[in-house]
Design a protein around this motif. Structure first.
Motif, PDB file in Angstrom:
ATOM      1  N   GLU A   1     -63.845  21.679   2.911  1.00  0.00           N
ATOM      2  CA  GLU A   1     -62.783  21.328   3.401  1.00  0.00           C
ATOM      3  C   GLU A   1     -62.301  21.497   2.348  1.00  0.00           C
ATOM      4  OE1 GLU A   1     -61.750  21.596   6.333  1.00  0.00           O
ATOM      5  OE2 GLU A   1     -63.522  22.471   7.053  1.00  0.00           O
ATOM      6  N   ARG A   2     -62.328  21.074   1.662  1.00  0.00           N
ATOM      7  CA  ARG A   2     -62.281  20.318  -0.011  1.00  0.00           C
ATOM      8  C   ARG A   2     -60.937  21.551  -0.913  1.00  0.00           C
ATOM      9  NH1 ARG A   2     -63.683  19.018  -4.140  1.00  0.00           N
ATOM     10  NH2 ARG A   2     -66.298  19.395  -4.152  1.00  0.00           N
ATOM     11  N   TYR A   3     -61.953  22.745  -0.525  1.00  0.00           N
ATOM     12  CA  TYR A   3     -61.460  23.715  -1.541  1.00  0.00           C
ATOM     13  C   TYR A   3     -60.531  24.287  -0.186  1.00  0.00           C
ATOM     14  CZ  TYR A   3     -64.431  23.765  -5.846  1.00  0.00           C
ATOM     15  OH  TYR A   3     -65.556  23.240  -6.927  1.00  0.00           O
ATOM     16  N   GLY A   4     -60.479  23.859   0.599  1.00  0.00           N
ATOM     17  CA  GLY A   4     -59.773  24.985   1.537  1.00  0.00           C
ATOM     18  C   GLY A   4     -58.237  23.957   1.962  1.00  0.00           C
ATOM     19  N   GLN A   5     -58.231  22.837   1.075  1.00  0.00           N
ATOM     20  CA  GLN A   5     -57.041  22.662   0.802  1.00  0.00           C
ATOM     21  C   GLN A   5     -56.113  23.195  -0.143  1.00  0.00           C
ATOM     22  OE1 GLN A   5     -56.064  19.632   2.895  1.00  0.00           O
ATOM     23  NE2 GLN A   5     -58.266  20.333   3.732  1.00  0.00           N
ATOM     24  N   TYR A   6     -56.631  24.212  -0.946  1.00  0.00           N
ATOM     25  CA  TYR A   6     -55.848  24.411  -2.081  1.00  0.00           C
ATOM     26  C   TYR A   6     -55.041  26.268  -1.655  1.00  0.00           C
ATOM     27  CZ  TYR A   6     -57.593  20.486  -5.793  1.00  0.00           C
ATOM     28  OH  TYR A   6     -58.465  20.430  -6.042  1.00  0.00           O
ATOM     29  N   GLY A   7     -53.433  25.716  -1.063  1.00  0.00           N
ATOM     30  CA  GLY A   7     -53.164  26.671  -1.224  1.00  0.00           C
ATOM     31  C   GLY A   7     -52.812  27.400   0.387  1.00  0.00           C
ATOM     32  N   LYS A   8     -53.387  25.550   1.042  1.00  0.00           N
ATOM     33  CA  LYS A   8     -52.719  25.794   2.476  1.00  0.00           C
ATOM     34  C   LYS A   8     -51.303  25.993   2.562  1.00  0.00           C
ATOM     35  CE  LYS A   8     -54.606  23.270   6.288  1.00  0.00           C
ATOM     36  NZ  LYS A   8     -55.326  21.561   6.544  1.00  0.00           N
TER      37      LYS A   8
ATOM     38  N   ILE B   1     -47.914  26.841   5.431  1.00  0.00           N
ATOM     39  CA  ILE B   1     -47.340  26.408   6.909  1.00  0.00           C
ATOM     40  C   ILE B   1     -47.643  26.877   8.082  1.00  0.00           C
ATOM     41  CG2 ILE B   1     -45.452  25.445   5.950  1.00  0.00           C
ATOM     42  CD1 ILE B   1     -43.857  27.544   6.571  1.00  0.00           C
ATOM     43  N   MET B   2     -48.364  27.561   7.918  1.00  0.00           N
ATOM     44  CA  MET B   2     -48.279  28.866   9.017  1.00  0.00           C
ATOM     45  C   MET B   2     -50.062  28.744   9.407  1.00  0.00           C
ATOM     46  SD  MET B   2     -47.200  32.329   8.162  1.00  0.00           S
ATOM     47  CE  MET B   2     -47.747  32.333   6.340  1.00  0.00           C
ATOM     48  N   GLY B   3     -50.523  27.092   8.532  1.00  0.00           N
ATOM     49  CA  GLY B   3     -52.556  27.129   8.886  1.00  0.00           C
ATOM     50  C   GLY B   3     -52.958  27.330   8.399  1.00  0.00           C
ATOM     51  N   GLY B   4     -52.780  29.183   7.647  1.00  0.00           N
ATOM     52  CA  GLY B   4     -54.386  29.392   6.354  1.00  0.00           C
ATOM     53  C   GLY B   4     -53.890  29.220   4.929  1.00  0.00           C
ATOM     54  N   ILE B   5     -54.934  30.009   4.611  1.00  0.00           N
ATOM     55  CA  ILE B   5     -54.243  29.434   3.189  1.00  0.00           C
ATOM     56  C   ILE B   5     -54.206  31.095   2.290  1.00  0.00           C
ATOM     57  CG2 ILE B   5     -56.100  29.101   1.212  1.00  0.00           C
ATOM     58  CD1 ILE B   5     -58.039  28.305   3.255  1.00  0.00           C
ATOM     59  N   THR B   6     -53.062  30.363   1.242  1.00  0.00           N
ATOM     60  CA  THR B   6     -52.157  31.619   0.612  1.00  0.00           C
ATOM     61  C   THR B   6     -52.539  31.549  -0.663  1.00  0.00           C
ATOM     62  OG1 THR B   6     -50.771  31.586   1.911  1.00  0.00           O
ATOM     63  CG2 THR B   6     -49.961  32.662  -0.191  1.00  0.00           C
ATOM     64  N   ARG B   7     -53.455  31.559  -1.585  1.00  0.00           N
ATOM     65  CA  ARG B   7     -54.002  31.523  -2.588  1.00  0.00           C
ATOM     66  C   ARG B   7     -54.338  32.765  -3.307  1.00  0.00           C
ATOM     67  NH1 ARG B   7     -58.228  27.689  -1.878  1.00  0.00           N
ATOM     68  NH2 ARG B   7     -60.143  29.268  -1.974  1.00  0.00           N
ATOM     69  N   PRO B   8     -54.021  33.860  -3.961  1.00  0.00           N
ATOM     70  CA  PRO B   8     -53.691  34.659  -4.710  1.00  0.00           C
ATOM     71  C   PRO B   8     -54.504  34.716  -6.601  1.00  0.00           C
ATOM     72  CG  PRO B   8     -51.179  34.628  -4.197  1.00  0.00           C
ATOM     73  CD  PRO B   8     -52.236  33.340  -3.670  1.00  0.00           C
ATOM     74  N   SER B   9     -54.800  35.288  -6.937  1.00  0.00           N
ATOM     75  CA  SER B   9     -55.021  35.042  -8.033  1.00  0.00           C
ATOM     76  C   SER B   9     -53.924  35.384  -8.486  1.00  0.00           C
ATOM     77  CB  SER B   9     -55.944  36.226  -9.171  1.00  0.00           C
ATOM     78  OG  SER B   9     -57.651  35.864  -8.644  1.00  0.00           O
ATOM     79  N   PHE B  10     -54.243  33.996  -9.787  1.00  0.00           N
ATOM     80  CA  PHE B  10     -53.093  33.777 -11.052  1.00  0.00           C
ATOM     81  C   PHE B  10     -51.876  33.173  -9.705  1.00  0.00           C
ATOM     82  CE2 PHE B  10     -54.437  37.926 -12.441  1.00  0.00           C
ATOM     83  CZ  PHE B  10     -55.671  37.606 -13.033  1.00  0.00           C
ATOM     84  N   SER B  11     -51.661  32.700  -8.940  1.00  0.00           N
ATOM     85  CA  SER B  11     -50.501  31.377  -8.203  1.00  0.00           C
ATOM     86  C   SER B  11     -50.994  30.245  -8.637  1.00  0.00           C
ATOM     87  CB  SER B  11     -50.863  31.381  -6.664  1.00  0.00           C
ATOM     88  OG  SER B  11     -52.172  31.416  -6.328  1.00  0.00           O
TER      89      SER B  11
ATOM     90  N   HIS C   1     -65.673  35.127  -4.913  1.00  0.00           N
ATOM     91  CA  HIS C   1     -64.683  34.567  -5.133  1.00  0.00           C
ATOM     92  C   HIS C   1     -63.723  33.946  -4.847  1.00  0.00           C
ATOM     93  CE1 HIS C   1     -62.768  36.823  -2.136  1.00  0.00           C
ATOM     94  NE2 HIS C   1     -63.501  37.168  -2.032  1.00  0.00           N
ATOM     95  N   LEU C   2     -63.133  33.335  -4.841  1.00  0.00           N
ATOM     96  CA  LEU C   2     -61.940  32.082  -4.755  1.00  0.00           C
ATOM     97  C   LEU C   2     -61.107  32.244  -4.081  1.00  0.00           C
ATOM     98  CD1 LEU C   2     -62.992  29.084  -7.219  1.00  0.00           C
ATOM     99  CD2 LEU C   2     -64.001  29.587  -4.786  1.00  0.00           C
ATOM    100  N   ASP C   3     -59.969  33.517  -4.106  1.00  0.00           N
ATOM    101  CA  ASP C   3     -58.765  34.118  -4.265  1.00  0.00           C
ATOM    102  C   ASP C   3     -58.458  34.578  -2.457  1.00  0.00           C
ATOM    103  OD1 ASP C   3     -60.522  36.210  -5.234  1.00  0.00           O
ATOM    104  OD2 ASP C   3     -58.714  37.285  -5.088  1.00  0.00           O
ATOM    105  N   THR C   4     -57.811  34.100  -2.071  1.00  0.00           N
ATOM    106  CA  THR C   4     -57.327  34.558  -1.162  1.00  0.00           C
ATOM    107  C   THR C   4     -56.443  36.046  -0.653  1.00  0.00           C
ATOM    108  OG1 THR C   4     -55.815  33.141  -0.053  1.00  0.00           O
ATOM    109  CG2 THR C   4     -58.123  31.870  -0.132  1.00  0.00           C
ATOM    110  N   VAL C   5     -56.271  36.098   0.853  1.00  0.00           N
ATOM    111  CA  VAL C   5     -54.905  36.961   0.804  1.00  0.00           C
ATOM    112  C   VAL C   5     -54.113  36.458   1.333  1.00  0.00           C
ATOM    113  CG1 VAL C   5     -57.047  39.189   1.997  1.00  0.00           C
ATOM    114  CG2 VAL C   5     -55.999  37.220   3.337  1.00  0.00           C
ATOM    115  N   PRO C   6     -53.141  36.591   1.743  1.00  0.00           N
ATOM    116  CA  PRO C   6     -51.366  35.737   2.168  1.00  0.00           C
ATOM    117  C   PRO C   6     -52.168  35.370   3.828  1.00  0.00           C
ATOM    118  CG  PRO C   6     -50.797  37.237   1.628  1.00  0.00           C
ATOM    119  CD  PRO C   6     -52.050  37.914   1.221  1.00  0.00           C
TER     120      PRO C   6
END
Length: 418
Positions: free
Chosen positions: A13-20, A22-32, A80-85
């Motif tokens: 849950e904590r890690y899921g807050q990074y890159g959260k 407005i569409m309810g998902g996580i956008t955390r691409p590498s180097f962002s 890995h910790l990066d995500t898709v948009p």
């Protein structure tokens, strides 16, 4: 001995807050910005656990818990910790955070391993604006070098070398990875399945015995652009109509295959793409995935044969430009067997099956013994906000990794001492 389920779920849950987003998902691409922030969080937490933390030249993050004997080589766990948009909070992160929880559990229970145990978070596993997925593991395995990466840039003109430097790496020092990769003895990655096979059998976990091959080619269909009003139907050489028939033919051929082979056309470019012009050119990407190289080659040939018939009938033509041709990969049989026995000893039902997606384990398998554990994905959803694996299933996968690593360490040490 079991992992601390609540602590692991809190981490997710904590890690899921990074890159959260407005569409309810996580956008955390590498180097962002979000990726850099979660990297700092992860690094700090590994240091607080007492691990020796390093960031390698391609910006992979490593944490080492030293073994208590003279056994050479390390056992590696992670993902890995990066995500898709607009992705989910489980893809990749679950594997990293389960690995962290496993090490915490071992430390708290004062378990001693013969080998060093390392956790890794690989850089840029997901597709990204630099056009290089599984970047961290592929580079670590020696498949990409300075000459391949030094001039790579994204759509905004940012050089990859600068992005990597921002994350703590240094592309100019990739030669230093040679020694590091020789030290890796085994790699086990936990990942969500991203499919429905486990759910269909009501199983929490699966052990990956193969990773599919991937064939990807850009197809260019060339017809003749013309006025949509003045060009009669029997005078047209419509590239889009031809491409449509070709796409349906590919789907039909893949449907007729009785193995786990899948075929996809998920990208289409129409030119000139105007309402009053007969399309003169269409480009699309054909992708075939299968655990069996012979089946994959056979299906590709069947598709080509059918496409030749279609373009001849429609008086258009097509060309192909190969993008990816990656052979199927077998995971290490010894690691698979150890994990199987571990699951049976734990009375945890499982199946063995191939991964239909390519993961970091595919590249680690080229330099060490490697295997994967899959966790059930509810409704098979992934790369979307609805991505979900239950706490119970995540806990089972984590405990399987925990005891699997203990058994791998023991068996490897016994072999050394024979």
């Amino acid at each position: 001995m079991k992992i601390n389920r609540q602590r692991l779920l809190d981490d997710i849950e904590r890690y899921g807050q990074y890159g959260k987003d407005i569409m309810g998902g996580i956008t955390r691409p590498s180097f962002s910005k979000a990726d850099i922030e979660v990297r700092k969080l992860f690094t700090n937490e590994l240091e607080k656990m007492g691990l020796t933390v390093t960031i390698d030249p391609i910006a992979n993050i490593w944490g080492k818990w030293e073994g208590h004997s003279n056994e050479s080589g390390s056992i590696v766990i992670g993902s890995h910790l990066d995500t898709v948009p607009n992705g989910g909070k489980y893809d990749g992160a679950v594997g990293v955070l389960i690995a962290k929880e496993v090490i915490q559990t071992l430390i708290e229970n004062k378990v001693t391993l013969a080998h060093d145990l390392e956790i890794v978070s690989f850089t840029a596993e997901e597709s990204n604006d630099f056009g290089l997925s599984t970047l961290g593991s592929k580079t670590f395995a020696g498949k990409l070098g300075v000459e391949d990466l030094n001039q790579v840039s994204d759509s905004q003109g940012v050089f990859l070398r600068d992005a990597v430097k921002l994350a703590g790496g240094e592309i100019g020092e990739l030669n230093k990875l040679s020694k590091a990769r020789k030290e890796k003895k085994a790699y086990v990655e936990v990942h969500i399945e991203q499919g429905k096979r486990l759910e269909a059998k009501n199983l929490a976990v699966g052990i990956v015995e193969d990773m599919v091959g991937v064939y990807r080619t850009m197809v260019q269909v060339k017809g003749e652009a013309n006025h949509s009003g003045t060009t009669m139907m029997n005078h047209r050489f419509d590239a889009l109509s031809a491409a449509s028939e070709m796409i349906l033919a590919a789907e039909s051929i893949c449907n007729e295959d009785e193995t786990d082979l899948v075929g996809t056309i998920g990208q289409l470019f129409v030119y000139p793409n105007a309402v009053n012009i007969v399309p003169g050119e269409v480009n699309f990407v054909l992708e075939i995935r299968s655990e069996n190289q012979w089946r994959m080659d056979k299906v590709i040939q069947l598709i080509d044969n059918k496409w030749n018939q279609i373009v001849e009938k429609r008086k258009v033509r097509f060309e192909k430009d190969l993008m990816v041709k990656q052979a199927p990969l077998r995971m290490d049989g010894e690691i698979v067997s150890i994990l199987e026995k571990t699951a049976r000893d734990m009375s945890e039902p499982f199946i063995r099956f191939p991964s239909m997606a390519v993961h970091d384990a595919a590249h680690m398998a080229s330099i060490s013994k490697a295997c994967m554990i899959f966790v059930k994905s509810i409704d098979g959803k992934s790369h979307c906000p609805e991505e979900y694996s239950t706490p119970e299933d995540i806990e089972k996968a984590a405990n399987l990794l925990l005891h699997g690593i203990i058994n791998i360490d023991k068996i490897f040490a016994e072999k050394t001492n024979l």
